[in-house]
Design a protein around this motif. Structure first.
Motif, PDB file in Angstrom:
ATOM      1  N   TYR A   1       4.996 -81.506  30.376  1.00 47.74           N
ATOM      2  CA  TYR A   1       4.851 -80.561  29.266  1.00 47.74           C
ATOM      3  C   TYR A   1       4.164 -81.256  28.101  1.00 47.74           C
ATOM      4  O   TYR A   1       4.654 -82.285  27.618  1.00 47.74           O
ATOM      5  CB  TYR A   1       6.230 -80.045  28.832  1.00 47.74           C
ATOM      6  CG  TYR A   1       6.186 -78.920  27.816  1.00 47.74           C
ATOM      7  CD1 TYR A   1       5.471 -77.759  28.069  1.00 47.74           C
ATOM      8  CD2 TYR A   1       6.874 -79.015  26.614  1.00 47.74           C
ATOM      9  CE1 TYR A   1       5.448 -76.717  27.155  1.00 47.74           C
ATOM     10  CE2 TYR A   1       6.860 -77.979  25.688  1.00 47.74           C
ATOM     11  CZ  TYR A   1       6.140 -76.830  25.963  1.00 47.74           C
ATOM     12  OH  TYR A   1       6.116 -75.802  25.051  1.00 47.74           O
TER      13      TYR A   1
ATOM     14  N   PRO B   1       8.062 -72.722  29.646  1.00 52.93           N
ATOM     15  CA  PRO B   1       7.980 -73.331  28.318  1.00 52.93           C
ATOM     16  C   PRO B   1       8.829 -72.632  27.268  1.00 52.93           C
ATOM     17  O   PRO B   1       8.695 -71.414  27.049  1.00 52.93           O
ATOM     18  CB  PRO B   1       6.486 -73.239  27.988  1.00 52.93           C
ATOM     19  CG  PRO B   1       5.827 -73.327  29.329  1.00 52.93           C
ATOM     20  CD  PRO B   1       6.732 -72.553  30.251  1.00 52.93           C
TER      21      PRO B   1
ATOM     22  N   ASP C   1      10.355 -79.059  29.045  1.00 51.96           N
ATOM     23  CA  ASP C   1       9.473 -78.024  28.499  1.00 51.96           C
ATOM     24  C   ASP C   1      10.147 -77.245  27.361  1.00 51.96           C
ATOM     25  O   ASP C   1       9.811 -76.096  27.096  1.00 51.96           O
ATOM     26  CB  ASP C   1       8.989 -77.073  29.599  1.00 51.96           C
ATOM     27  CG  ASP C   1      10.103 -76.423  30.398  1.00 51.96           C
ATOM     28  OD1 ASP C   1      11.297 -76.679  30.073  1.00 51.96           O
ATOM     29  OD2 ASP C   1       9.808 -75.667  31.338  1.00 51.96           O
TER      30      ASP C   1
END
Length: 225
Positions: free
Chosen positions: A19, A83, A146
């Motif tokens: 991420y 995310p 994330d």
């Protein structure tokens, strides 16, 4: 003699979850080795499935565990979903994992929650490294890679996370955690430097300056030239 095997997930050609340029393989290697250092400092023997950014298959990890008699197998990971959609820490044991694995998982989960991670609980799963290892085995998910808040917690509370996990592991094997002694701050050369706060021809004025410095919290003495 207690002997542990630490497993740092992914590595090499397998970066794990990623991420914004951050890699799970790097995070778990770094924090896992720090926990290992704390555990070793207390005299507990410990092996690792990898100590650098190298590729190690799941089969190689479980085979390494099977070659020796370990008291516990502990695998370090970081989670990922979508995310910024999930956060928190969770700790896994095998679907039929026994009381010792469950007890260790609960100890570590409690420490991670105390640091500030959302409590996702102790869970059971059919992961290879839990299923194919002989010793009581657990897998730690130290927050979501994330999730920005979890990453900030991972970085800012790194010391507390390391000490918390080490404390839980040591408690499980009957060793009392002792904080490392703080090292006194000194210059790299060992040289000490004096700071002058004035020179006076009149001793009375020098004594007044000493009084002012002491009131301000500084050590001060009169030294004739």
């Amino acid at each position: 003699m207690t002997r542990l095997l630490f497993d740092y997930g992914h590595g090499g050609t397998d970066p794990g979850a990623m991420y914004k340029g951050r890699k799970e393989a790097d995070d778990v290697l770094s924090i896992g080795k720090a926990v290992a250092a704390e555990v070793r400092r207390h005299g507990v023997a410990l092996d690792e499935t990898r100590t650098s950014n190298k590729t190690v298959s799941l089969r190689e990890r479980s085979n390494m565990e099977n070659r020796k008699k370990y008291d516990y197998f502990i695998s370090f990971h970081r989670n990922a979903f979508q995310p910024e959609k999930a956060k928190g820490a969770e700790t896994f044991l095998f679907t039929t994992g026994g009381a010792l694995a469950k007890q260790l998982a609960e100890r570590i989960q409690k420490e991670l929650v105390a640091v500030g991670f959302t409590n996702r609980g102790v869970k059971r799963a059919n992961f290879h490294v839990l299923r194919e290892t002989k010793a009581p085995a657990i897998l730690i998910e130290i927050g979501f890679i994330d999730n920005t808040a979890d990453n900030q917690l991972f970085d800012k509370k790194r010391k507390q996370i390391v000490e918390g996990i080490a404390r839980a592991i040591l408690a499980q094997v009957g060793v009392t955690y002792k904080a490392a002694a703080s090292k006194p701050t000194s210059s790299s050369t060992g040289t000490l430097y004096r700071v002058m706060a004035g020179s006076f021809a009149d001793k009375a004025n020098a004594e007044k300056q000493v009084t002012r410095l002491k009131k301000a919290g500084f050590e001060a003495v009169i030294m004739p030239k």
